[in-house]
Design an enzyme around this catalytic site. Structure first.
Site, short mmCIF file in Angstrom:
data_model
loop_
_atom_site.label_atom_id
_atom_site.label_comp_id
_atom_site.label_asym_id
_atom_site.label_seq_id
_atom_site.Cartn_x
_atom_site.Cartn_y
_atom_site.Cartn_z
N TYR A 69 0.85 -1.18 0.00
CA TYR A 69 0.00 0.00 0.00
C TYR A 69 0.89 1.23 0.00
O TYR A 69 1.99 1.22 -0.55
CB TYR A 69 -0.97 -0.08 1.19
CG TYR A 69 -2.16 0.82 1.07
CD1 TYR A 69 -2.96 0.80 -0.08
CD2 TYR A 69 -2.50 1.70 2.08
CE1 TYR A 69 -4.05 1.63 -0.21
CE2 TYR A 69 -3.61 2.53 1.97
CZ TYR A 69 -4.36 2.50 0.81
OH TYR A 69 -5.45 3.33 0.68
N LYS B 99 -20.54 -20.19 -10.30
CA LYS B 99 -19.74 -20.08 -11.53
C LYS B 99 -18.32 -19.64 -11.19
O LYS B 99 -17.34 -20.15 -11.74
CB LYS B 99 -20.41 -19.07 -12.47
CG LYS B 99 -19.98 -19.17 -13.91
CD LYS B 99 -20.40 -20.51 -14.50
CE LYS B 99 -20.12 -20.60 -15.98
NZ LYS B 99 -21.16 -19.99 -16.79
N GLU C 253 -24.01 -14.29 -18.20
CA GLU C 253 -24.65 -15.49 -17.67
C GLU C 253 -26.12 -15.21 -17.36
O GLU C 253 -26.47 -14.17 -16.79
CB GLU C 253 -23.94 -15.92 -16.38
CG GLU C 253 -24.33 -17.27 -15.88
CD GLU C 253 -23.62 -18.40 -16.61
OE1 GLU C 253 -24.07 -19.55 -16.46
OE2 GLU C 253 -22.64 -18.13 -17.31
N ASP D 174 -24.19 -19.30 -21.67
CA ASP D 174 -25.42 -20.04 -21.97
C ASP D 174 -25.52 -20.34 -23.46
O ASP D 174 -26.11 -21.34 -23.86
CB ASP D 174 -26.64 -19.24 -21.53
CG ASP D 174 -26.62 -18.92 -20.05
OD1 ASP D 174 -26.34 -19.84 -19.27
OD2 ASP D 174 -26.86 -17.76 -19.68
N ALA E 258 -31.22 -18.79 -26.72
CA ALA E 258 -29.80 -18.48 -26.81
C ALA E 258 -28.96 -19.71 -27.15
O ALA E 258 -28.11 -19.69 -28.05
CB ALA E 258 -29.31 -17.87 -25.50
N ALA E 259 -29.20 -20.82 -26.44
CA ALA E 259 -28.40 -22.03 -26.69
C ALA E 259 -28.69 -22.61 -28.06
O ALA E 259 -27.77 -23.04 -28.77
CB ALA E 259 -28.68 -23.06 -25.59
N ASN F 76 -21.46 -27.34 -19.38
CA ASN F 76 -20.64 -26.20 -19.80
C ASN F 76 -19.30 -26.12 -19.10
O ASN F 76 -18.37 -25.48 -19.60
CB ASN F 76 -21.40 -24.89 -19.53
CG ASN F 76 -22.58 -24.70 -20.43
OD1 ASN F 76 -23.03 -25.64 -21.09
ND2 ASN F 76 -23.11 -23.50 -20.49
#
Length: 472
Positions: free
Chosen positions: A115, A170, A212, A238, A273-274, A395
């Site tokens: 710092y 995730k 997502e 997705d 979407a998929a 996925n």
């Protein structure tokens, strides 16, 4: 519909006070068996008076099933149920991730370097040369996991707060499988431009963005706009994660049935979407005949004016003979059916109309488009999104390695070349001698997956010109 089997996702632990005499525990276990629950660990906690105190873990099908089991045990003479703990909720208490320091700050010297005043020199170096943020901050290994909570799992539009447990999960997978530091960011807006602006303004701290659980068709517009304004990879998992693993599974399934991708009739059930992303990657890989079906049937050019922009793209780029009709019409002589829609949407008669050695990917989760038990004697290969059946298309086989490779190359995009490279790398994780009807995708816990995928993706990033890190 076939009955869903008990799952650890609905497991609970009961603290039972059981009269200390022979046969009492057996009565409890018999009740669990009668209700088709799955008993797990049985731990003796203590003996208290005439009672032996035990913790008993059970897996159920769902919350109602769990309540039925507990209620039945409560009615047994000589048994007291003192507490019931939902193991999933216990795991989530306080969240599932945290930030930890990489270096200790336990001396005056360490404080002065980490710092002020030492950090000021590092700040100035980055101000003079912005690219140094990649090496002198967490940026080079950080991914923002961004959601608006509009399409969470199969739950739909449940809001940003409710999306947090998924985004935390995730982030856990990113760290566990690829040592990528990912941060859950749930935005309290569903306005496309506000989401794009928010992500753009936070992007200096990240090396990539994972979108997502954002509903279609907004997810397409958000991704496209972010790709135009950011110089870091933007990836909607997705869409593209599902597509990459589906292509990998297709590659290996075709080796088993000895067919060529270009010769197939492919039916995709679901045009969200998929479905769109799977269509795009299959076309890129060499597929020529794809029929996409939504609730109204086969998407075609004759009714294009009634379609949204993403379905218009499907109409213009699939269905070369412009066929019309229902799902049943689409599956006639089809070789591969990929479901990314909802539970029970594919009747057994649709599978019966398919060509020899049909391949079925029923990816709706937790209840597939058709239960594998119904078609086990019809389909040659069956894959689902579930972990309790063979061939789980998950996925997690794709996104950790994809981002690991993209970050290592300091890529500005995750392009089609990188996605194709990832799919082939996943497929190649299984030796052709080991391939079989029940083994077309590797285990998510295979140590080879992330290593091979990241290496292939990194190489593709350099070959396609999107890598900014000097090549070793």
């Amino acid at each position: 519909m076939s009955e869903i089997q008990p799952s650890v996702s609905y497991s609970f632990t009961m603290r039972l006070y059981i009269e200390n005499k022979p046969g009492m525990l057996a009565e409890v276990l018999n009740i669990i068996a009668d209700h088709k629950g799955d008993p797990g660990a049985v731990d003796v906690v203590k003996v208290e008076g005439n009672y032996k105190v035990r913790d008993l873990t059970v897996s159920a099908r769902d919350e109602e099933h769990a309540k039925d089991i507990v209620n039945a045990i409560t009615e047994l003479n000589g048994i007291k149920v003192r507490n019931v703990s939902d193991r999933v909720f216990l795991l989530h208490l306080g969240g599932k991730i945290r930030i930890e320091n990489k270096v200790p700050v336990d001396t005056r010297d360490a404080l002065s370097m980490a710092y002020t005043p030492g950090v000021g020199r590092v700040c100035q170096a980055i101000a003079d040369e912005k690219e140094k943020a990649h090496t002198l901050t967490i940026k080079e290994n950080s991914v923002a996991v961004v959601s608006d909570g509009s399409a969470v799992l199969g739950l739909g539009d449940i809001g940003p707060e409710a999306a947090m447990p998924v985004m935390e999960g995730k982030a856990m997978l990113f760290k566990e499988f690829a040592d990528v530091d990912a941060y859950p960011i749930c935005l309290d807006t569903q306005d496309v431009d506000e989401i794009v602006s928010s992500v753009k303004h936070m992007s200096p701290g990240f090396g990539g963005v994972n979108l997502e659980d954002i509903s279609a068709p907004r997810c397409f517009e958000i991704e496209d706009k972010l790709k135009k304004v950011l110089d870091i990879p933007v990836f909607h998992d997705d869409q593209h994660g599902t597509a990459v693993v589906a292509l990998a599974a297709t590659i290996n399934a075709l080796k088993v049935v000895e067919k060529e991708l270009s010769d197939l009739r492919i039916v995709i059930v679901g045009a969200g979407a998929a479905g769109v992303a799977i269509t795009k990657i299959l076309l890129e890989a060499g597929a020529e005949e794809i029929l996409c079906c939504d609730r109204q049937g086969i998407i075609n050019r004759s009714e294009i004016e009634n379609l949204d922009s993403s379905k218009q793209w499907l109409a213009n780029n699939t269905n070369p003979e412009n066929l019309q009709g229902s799902l049943m019409d689409a599956t006639s002589d089809a070789d591969l059916l990929i479901g990314v829609s909802g539970p029970g949407t594919v009747p057994i008669e649709a599978v019966e109309k398919m060509a020899d050695d049909p391949i079925i990917f029923a990816l709706a989760n937790p209840v597939p488009e058709i239960m594998p038990e119904k078609i086990s004697d019809i389909a040659r290969i069956i894959a689902t999104g579930r972990s309790d059946y063979p061939n789980q298309i998950n996925n997690v086989l794709a996104f950790p390695g994809l981002f690991r490779g993209a970050l290592d190359a300091r890529a500005t995009d995750i392009n089609e070349e990188m996605k194709l490279a990832a799919a082939h790398a996943i497929a190649n994780c299984i030796d052709e001698n080991g391939l079989g009807e029940e083994y077309i995708v590797p285990s998510v816990f295979s140590k080879d997956v992330v290593r091979l995928v990241s290496s292939a993706v990194e190489e593709a990033a350099y070959d396609s010109g999107v890598a900014e890190r000097p090549q070793p």
